[in-house]
Design a protein around this motif. Structure first.
Motif, PDB file in Angstrom:
ATOM      1  N   PHE A 114      49.407   7.014  59.247  1.00 34.79           N
ATOM      2  CA  PHE A 114      48.528   8.102  59.679  1.00 34.79           C
ATOM      3  C   PHE A 114      49.051   8.686  60.990  1.00 34.79           C
ATOM      4  CE2 PHE A 114      44.958   9.507  62.309  1.00 34.79           C
ATOM      5  CZ  PHE A 114      44.284  10.383  61.470  1.00 34.79           C
ATOM      6  N   GLU A 161      39.397  10.893  58.093  1.00 34.31           N
ATOM      7  CA  GLU A 161      40.224  11.783  57.283  1.00 34.31           C
ATOM      8  C   GLU A 161      40.598  11.182  55.925  1.00 34.31           C
ATOM      9  OE1 GLU A 161      41.420  14.917  57.793  1.00 34.31           O
ATOM     10  OE2 GLU A 161      40.142  15.052  59.567  1.00 34.31           O
ATOM     11  N   PHE A 162      40.624   9.868  55.843  1.00 32.10           N
ATOM     12  CA  PHE A 162      41.114   9.181  54.654  1.00 32.10           C
ATOM     13  C   PHE A 162      39.943   8.459  54.001  1.00 32.10           C
ATOM     14  CE2 PHE A 162      43.119   6.127  51.963  1.00 32.10           C
ATOM     15  CZ  PHE A 162      44.410   6.580  51.698  1.00 32.10           C
ATOM     16  N   GLU A 163      39.439   9.005  52.913  1.00 31.67           N
ATOM     17  CA  GLU A 163      38.264   8.439  52.247  1.00 31.67           C
ATOM     18  C   GLU A 163      38.582   7.044  51.689  1.00 31.67           C
ATOM     19  OE1 GLU A 163      35.032   9.590  48.736  1.00 31.67           O
ATOM     20  OE2 GLU A 163      36.682  10.965  49.246  1.00 31.67           O
ATOM     21  N   ARG A 182      49.900   9.512  51.568  1.00 29.77           N
ATOM     22  CA  ARG A 182      48.527   9.986  51.710  1.00 29.77           C
ATOM     23  C   ARG A 182      48.050   9.828  53.160  1.00 29.77           C
ATOM     24  NH1 ARG A 182      45.416   6.360  47.980  1.00 29.77           N
ATOM     25  NH2 ARG A 182      43.604   7.481  48.805  1.00 29.77           N
ATOM     26  N   SER A 209      46.963  12.753  55.815  1.00 31.06           N
ATOM     27  CA  SER A 209      45.689  12.689  56.531  1.00 31.06           C
ATOM     28  C   SER A 209      45.903  12.836  58.034  1.00 31.06           C
ATOM     29  CB  SER A 209      44.992  11.356  56.235  1.00 31.06           C
ATOM     30  OG  SER A 209      44.646  11.258  54.872  1.00 31.06           O
TER      31      SER A 209
END
Length: 325
Positions: free
Chosen positions: A38, A282-284, A301, A305
């Motif tokens: 991230f 930001e990252f579900e 991913r 994010s």
């Protein structure tokens, strides 16, 4: 917020935000295993902004790794080189982890519950060391780094924080900052054993404020803070305990800094603005993921994010109380 505004006014602190986006920025990069991808994305997006320069960076564990890669890339070839170096590193770590992908389902603390690293890894094989040596010229970085580095590690002897300044940074310092004792052999520096810096400060925040000359500080938080449900299995409990532990030091420093800003009223604190971006926001579903997962799709991913979080931070105007984090 209104109460804080009135308090700052009584202390003679102006609540008016400085020009936005900031022209000079210091960064506090939290550690958190693979969640550090991230931060890779966040740094990449910041590097896309030519008007933003970096003053000082503090980091532990994956945050320390990202900080060293960023500084090395800027030193060797500027912004594009820094972005390329970060991407190369994370791709390499994903490839190195592929043979043991099954461990990604385990929280870091459970990965070696039955065996110490001295038993399951007696030769101290460490792909992180090899990647860092290949990507970072530490001897040159110590004297030519374009940003000030503050790398945190935890002294095993007393549990205290040791912050290594730029002139002290080496591959062993970064490895010490990222040394999870259930996974890695303890790192000794000048005869002193060290473990992951996240146990003592994640990342060092007050030392960064003292060292930085920038009016803006951005915290990049990668470890989830909230859990949607009560953990009940040993795996879930261990994961949640790790999340609480690695956020506790950051939360304590944030609260201490808020208090110091309210009562200290030094020139540096009067102009300081602190922002924070959070991977969990930001990252579900990040709280349910493993920080040991180095699968490339997962890292990509996280990177996306991180880019999105910085994009939103750049687009947002500072809040009424820009000191709040």
């Amino acid at each position: 917020m209104r109460f804080l505004d009135r308090t700052f006014e009584r202390l003679g602190l102006s609540a008016a935000p400085p020009p936005w986006p900031p022209r000079r920025l210091s960064l506090a990069l939290q550690g958190g295993g693979s969640f550090g991808a991230f931060t890779w994305g966040a740094l990449e997006r910041l590097l896309d902004e030519p008007e933003i320069s970096f003053d000082a960076i503090s980091g532990v564990s994956a945050g320390a790794v990202n900080a060293a890669l960023l500084a090395s890339g800027l030193m060797e070839g500027g912004r594009e080189a820094a972005k390329a170096r970060l991407a190369r590193f994370w791709k390499r770590m994903s490839r190195a982890a592929a043979p043991s992908a099954g461990f990604a389902e385990l929280p870091l603390g459970l990965m070696t519950r039955a065996l110490s690293p001295y038993l399951f890894n007696p030769f101290n094989l460490n792909p992180l060391r090899e990647a860092l040596v290949d990507e970072v010229d530490f001897a040159r970085l110590r004297t030519r780094s374009p940003v000030r580095l503050l790398i945190g590690a935890t002294r095993v002897r007393d549990g205290g924080l040791r912050v290594f300044a730029t002139r002290e940074v080496s591959v062993d310092v970064v490895l010490a900052s990222a040394c999870l004792p259930l996974i890695h052999h303890t790192i000794e520096i000048d005869g002193e054993p060290y473990w992951d810096g996240g146990y003592a400060a994640n990342p060092p925040l007050i030392p960064l404020v003292l060292a930085s000359n920038a009016a803006h500080l951005l915290i990049v938080q990668v470890t989830p803070t909230n859990s949607a449900r009560l953990p009940t299995s040993p795996r879930e409990i261990a994961k949640r305990l790790e999340q609480i532990l690695f956020n506790a030091t950051l939360n304590a420093e944030v609260e201490a800094l808020k208090y110091a800003m309210l009562i200290g009223a030094t020139p540096k604190l009067r102009r300081l603005r602190i922002g924070r971006i959070s991977a969990q926001e930001e990252f579900e579903g990040l709280a349910d993921e493993s920080a040991g997962n180095l699968g490339w799709d997962f890292l990509e991913r996280l990177r996306a994010s991180g880019r999105g979080a910085v994009e939103a931070w750049l687009d947002a105007r500072p809040r009424d109380d820009p000191r709040a984090v």
